[in-house]
Scaffold this active site. Structure first.
Site, PDB file in Angstrom:
ATOM      1  N   ASP A 259       3.961  -4.532 -11.195  1.00  0.00           N
ATOM      2  CA  ASP A 259       3.856  -5.864 -11.633  1.00  0.00           C
ATOM      3  C   ASP A 259       4.540  -5.970 -13.188  1.00  0.00           C
ATOM      4  O   ASP A 259       5.408  -7.053 -13.314  1.00  0.00           O
ATOM      5  CB  ASP A 259       2.455  -6.365 -11.773  1.00  0.00           C
ATOM      6  CG  ASP A 259       1.596  -6.492 -10.646  1.00  0.00           C
ATOM      7  OD1 ASP A 259       2.094  -6.252  -9.640  1.00  0.00           O
ATOM      8  OD2 ASP A 259       0.303  -6.687 -10.730  1.00  0.00           O
TER       9      ASP A 259
ATOM     10  N   HIS B 258       0.933  -1.210   0.137  1.00  0.00           N
ATOM     11  CA  HIS B 258       0.140  -0.016  -0.046  1.00  0.00           C
ATOM     12  C   HIS B 258       1.102   1.295  -0.007  1.00  0.00           C
ATOM     13  O   HIS B 258       0.438   2.474   0.516  1.00  0.00           O
ATOM     14  CB  HIS B 258      -0.880  -0.017   1.309  1.00  0.00           C
ATOM     15  CG  HIS B 258      -2.226  -0.953   1.006  1.00  0.00           C
ATOM     16  ND1 HIS B 258      -3.337  -0.677   0.413  1.00  0.00           N
ATOM     17  CD2 HIS B 258      -2.195  -2.333   1.479  1.00  0.00           C
ATOM     18  CE1 HIS B 258      -3.983  -1.790   0.432  1.00  0.00           C
ATOM     19  NE2 HIS B 258      -3.284  -2.873   0.856  1.00  0.00           N
ATOM     20  N   THR B 259       2.059   1.136  -0.475  1.00  0.00           N
ATOM     21  CA  THR B 259       3.118   2.352  -0.696  1.00  0.00           C
ATOM     22  C   THR B 259       2.982   2.844  -2.021  1.00  0.00           C
ATOM     23  O   THR B 259       3.196   4.130  -2.365  1.00  0.00           O
ATOM     24  CB  THR B 259       4.413   1.827  -0.421  1.00  0.00           C
ATOM     25  OG1 THR B 259       4.671   0.745  -1.081  1.00  0.00           O
ATOM     26  CG2 THR B 259       4.513   1.815   1.042  1.00  0.00           C
ATOM     27  N   ASP B 260       2.654   1.991  -3.014  1.00  0.00           N
ATOM     28  CA  ASP B 260       2.616   2.400  -4.370  1.00  0.00           C
ATOM     29  C   ASP B 260       1.915   3.569  -4.763  1.00  0.00           C
ATOM     30  O   ASP B 260       2.234   4.546  -5.277  1.00  0.00           O
ATOM     31  CB  ASP B 260       2.303   1.331  -5.407  1.00  0.00           C
ATOM     32  CG  ASP B 260       1.027   0.517  -5.181  1.00  0.00           C
ATOM     33  OD1 ASP B 260       0.444   0.827  -4.173  1.00  0.00           O
ATOM     34  OD2 ASP B 260       0.440  -0.101  -5.993  1.00  0.00           O
TER      35      ASP B 260
ATOM     36  N   SER C 111      -1.114 -11.965 -14.862  1.00  0.00           N
ATOM     37  CA  SER C 111      -1.750 -11.147 -16.061  1.00  0.00           C
ATOM     38  C   SER C 111      -0.421 -10.195 -16.518  1.00  0.00           C
ATOM     39  O   SER C 111      -0.196  -9.999 -17.724  1.00  0.00           O
ATOM     40  CB  SER C 111      -2.537  -9.900 -15.436  1.00  0.00           C
ATOM     41  OG  SER C 111      -2.292  -9.330 -14.295  1.00  0.00           O
TER      42      SER C 111
ATOM     43  N   GLU D  60      -3.006  -2.992 -19.876  1.00  0.00           N
ATOM     44  CA  GLU D  60      -3.835  -3.633 -18.831  1.00  0.00           C
ATOM     45  C   GLU D  60      -4.638  -2.559 -18.373  1.00  0.00           C
ATOM     46  O   GLU D  60      -5.964  -2.741 -18.033  1.00  0.00           O
ATOM     47  CB  GLU D  60      -2.790  -4.157 -17.686  1.00  0.00           C
ATOM     48  CG  GLU D  60      -3.968  -4.805 -16.494  1.00  0.00           C
ATOM     49  CD  GLU D  60      -3.492  -5.906 -15.752  1.00  0.00           C
ATOM     50  OE1 GLU D  60      -2.159  -6.397 -16.241  1.00  0.00           O
ATOM     51  OE2 GLU D  60      -3.932  -6.203 -14.941  1.00  0.00           O
TER      52      GLU D  60
ATOM     53  N   GLY E 270      -2.841 -13.421  -7.190  1.00  0.00           N
ATOM     54  CA  GLY E 270      -2.043 -12.315  -6.712  1.00  0.00           C
ATOM     55  C   GLY E 270      -0.551 -12.574  -7.164  1.00  0.00           C
ATOM     56  O   GLY E 270       0.019 -11.799  -6.545  1.00  0.00           O
ATOM     57  N   LEU E 271      -0.324 -13.515  -7.854  1.00  0.00           N
ATOM     58  CA  LEU E 271       1.314 -13.434  -8.297  1.00  0.00           C
ATOM     59  C   LEU E 271       1.480 -13.108  -9.691  1.00  0.00           C
ATOM     60  O   LEU E 271       2.344 -13.079 -10.367  1.00  0.00           O
ATOM     61  CB  LEU E 271       1.470 -14.952  -8.290  1.00  0.00           C
ATOM     62  CG  LEU E 271       1.835 -15.670  -6.776  1.00  0.00           C
ATOM     63  CD1 LEU E 271       1.987 -17.091  -6.680  1.00  0.00           C
ATOM     64  CD2 LEU E 271       2.296 -14.682  -5.978  1.00  0.00           C
TER      65      LEU E 271
HETATM   66  P1  ADP Z   1      -3.490 -12.383 -11.407  1.00  0.00           P
HETATM   67  O1  ADP Z   1      -2.514 -11.051 -12.253  1.00  0.00           O
HETATM   68  O2  ADP Z   1      -3.422 -12.087 -10.095  1.00  0.00           O
HETATM   69  O3  ADP Z   1      -2.829 -13.699 -11.672  1.00  0.00           O
HETATM   70  P2  ADP Z   1      -5.528 -11.176 -12.878  1.00  0.00           P
HETATM   71  O4  ADP Z   1      -7.099 -11.340 -12.858  1.00  0.00           O
HETATM   72  O5  ADP Z   1      -4.677  -9.941 -12.857  1.00  0.00           O
HETATM   73  O6  ADP Z   1      -5.128 -12.223 -11.733  1.00  0.00           O
HETATM   74  O7  ADP Z   1      -5.091 -11.784 -14.111  1.00  0.00           O
HETATM   75  C1  ADP Z   1      -5.818 -13.197 -14.534  1.00  0.00           C
HETATM   76  C2  ADP Z   1      -6.045 -13.280 -16.084  1.00  0.00           C
HETATM   77  O8  ADP Z   1      -4.942 -13.240 -16.981  1.00  0.00           O
HETATM   78  C3  ADP Z   1      -6.544 -14.656 -16.495  1.00  0.00           C
HETATM   79  O9  ADP Z   1      -7.952 -14.568 -16.138  1.00  0.00           O
HETATM   80  C4  ADP Z   1      -6.337 -14.621 -18.113  1.00  0.00           C
HETATM   81  O10 ADP Z   1      -7.433 -13.846 -18.686  1.00  0.00           O
HETATM   82  C5  ADP Z   1      -5.116 -14.094 -18.117  1.00  0.00           C
HETATM   83  N1  ADP Z   1      -3.775 -14.998 -18.113  1.00  0.00           N
HETATM   84  C6  ADP Z   1      -3.052 -15.239 -17.062  1.00  0.00           C
HETATM   85  N2  ADP Z   1      -2.226 -16.554 -17.269  1.00  0.00           N
HETATM   86  C7  ADP Z   1      -2.720 -16.873 -18.460  1.00  0.00           C
HETATM   87  C8  ADP Z   1      -2.312 -17.911 -19.459  1.00  0.00           C
HETATM   88  N3  ADP Z   1      -1.326 -18.814 -18.993  1.00  0.00           N
HETATM   89  N4  ADP Z   1      -3.085 -18.011 -20.638  1.00  0.00           N
HETATM   90  C9  ADP Z   1      -4.071 -17.120 -20.672  1.00  0.00           C
HETATM   91  N5  ADP Z   1      -4.360 -16.103 -20.238  1.00  0.00           N
HETATM   92  C10 ADP Z   1      -3.776 -15.867 -18.941  1.00  0.00           C
HETATM   93 MG    MG Z   2      -3.033  -9.196 -12.336  1.00  0.00          MG
END
Ligand code: ADP
Ligand code: MG
Length: 381
Positions: free
Chosen positions: A172, A34-36, A127, A160, A123-124
């Site tokens: 990220d 929560h610093t960003d 995306s 994004e 959360g890792l």
């Molecule tokens: P996080 O970034 O925390 O994992 P997000 O909701 O921000 O969660 O992003 C997840 C989304 O990113 C998935 O629902 C999908 O749309 C996309 N995504 C992530 N990994 C893949 C993958 N290996 N193949 C296709 N889409 C992916």
């Molecule tokens: Mg994400």
């Protein structure tokens, strides 16, 4: 799926051999929560889990992608990039193509198979990994992308924010782009200055996904942001980043109690990130772990964004020998906690979490042992 299996998958899907493999990692934030959005400091590391794209260039302006995770295939023309329905995985790739073209880059089409072992939606930052992997795939396919790692990250973030429609910060994409094996990345979220700092040898970051829904997260997040803005305004600072611990303590009593506690978290957390970087430089893993503990306690007691599940993981972890520190990571209310642990105690900690966490919370944890890894890259096959 490993690269060999992905190559076979590509050949089966597209009837030819792939020419490149591109990849980008997920990440975990070690300290600086929560610093960003207060223009402050964060310290993430890239993890040894990636989104990988095995591909080959095309002679036309078409991108065809097969998702091995979702068993789904899409195609789109670079001349007219339409958004797929909300929530569709291909929007991350479409968005990257779109922002690259808007930035003036001449893209080349390609065929690709995508597979990721970054847990999705935990959360890792799977995306950011798919965004950076897509950007790397365009470079690998022969698009002349004259971008450094920081510029690439900013474009992926724009994809994004503007195309997918998720209002994420820069951390990220930055760490997925610029991470380095054996290092964490110190980022100044105001200037975007950054610096790799070595991780101590012989320790693992154990990530525990609490599998708890993050129902309160969005409204609490907005409320915390507003409280931080109020604190900065009352202290006459552009952002809480500009308030030192000493200056804060001198004027703390001018703030309403709740606002003072929120601001205290951010002010001290920024200092903790600076102290954590100094500890890494001195190879002082004990101090680093203590700062992680202080970060969690502050998020729990002052910022009030932890949860009983996150606290349970942290308490279990702290009871195990060889654990230097443990804290929640990410925005809170659910998601993941991390522990910094001696390599030879990873098994003991994993077992303790597997036994104790379900008993205390009624939920099944997912555990990922992670080491600091390289950022996005591509190579010819
Ligand atoms: P996080 O970034 O925390 O994992 P997000 O909701 O921000 O969660 O992003 C997840 C989304 O990113 C998935 O629902 C999908 O749309 C996309 N995504 C992530 N990994 C893949 C993958 N290996 N193949 C296709 N889409 C992916
Ligand atoms: Mg994400």
């Amino acid at each position: 799926m490993n690269v060999t299996e992905l190559v076979a998958h590509f050949a089966q899907t597209f009837g030819r051999q792939p020419a490149f493999v591109a990849r980008a990692p997920g990440r975990v934030n070690l300290i600086g929560e929560h610093t960003d959005y207060n223009d402050g400091f964060v310290l993430p590391m890239a993890i040894d889990r990636d989104v990988t794209i095995v591909g080959a260039p095309r002679d036309d302006r078409v991108v065809r992608l097969r998702s091995a995770n979702f068993d789904d295939e899409v195609g789109f023309s670079l001349d007219r990039i339409a958004k797929a329905s909300d929530g569709a995985w291909s929007n991350y790739a479409r968005g990257v193509a779109d922002v690259l073209q808007q930035a003036g880059f001449d893209l080349r089409g390609f065929d690709g198979v995508i597979y990721g072992d970054v847990p999705i939606g935990s959360g890792l930052s799977s995306s950011a990994a798919i965004e950076m992997a897509t950007l790397m795939a365009f470079a690998a396919a022969g698009s002349p992308l004259t971008l450094d790692g920081a510029q690439a990250a900013r474009l992926a973030q724009r994809a994004e924010n503007q195309f997918v429609g998720v209002n994420c910060g820069i951390m990220d994409q930055f760490i997925s782009s610029l991470g380095k094996a054996g290092h964490a990345l110190f980022i100044d979220c105001r200037s975007l200055a950054y610096e790799l700092t070595p991780m101590p040898a012989g320790v693992t970051v154990l990530v525990v996904d609490t599998s708890a829904p993050r129902s309160l997260a969005a409204s609490a997040y907005n409320e915390r942001r507003a409280q931080c803005e109020q604190a900065a305004r009352m202290l006459g600072a552009p952002a809480l980043r500009d308030v030192s611990v000493e200056a804060f303590e001198q004027r703390r009593s001018e703030l309403p109690d709740l606002i003072a506690r929120r601001a205290a978290h951010v002010v001290y957390e920024n200092q903790r990130v600076l102290d954590a970087v100094a500890a890494l430089r001195a190879n002082d893993v004990r101090t680093f772990g203590r700062l992680m503990n202080e970060s969690h306690d502050s998020l729990r007691d002052l910022y009030e964004v932890s949860s009983k599940e996150l606290d349970a993981v942290v308490e279990i972890a702290r009871s195990i020998n060889g654990v230097y520190g443990a804290r929640m990571t990410g925005a809170g209310f659910g998601g993941c906690a991390i522990a910094l642990v001696d390599d030879d105690q990873v098994g003991a900690l994993t077992q303790a979490v597997a036994q104790e966490y379900p008993r205390r919370t009624g939920r099944q944890p997912k555990v990922y042992a992670c080491v600091a890894s390289d950022g996005a890259s591509w190579r010819a096959l």
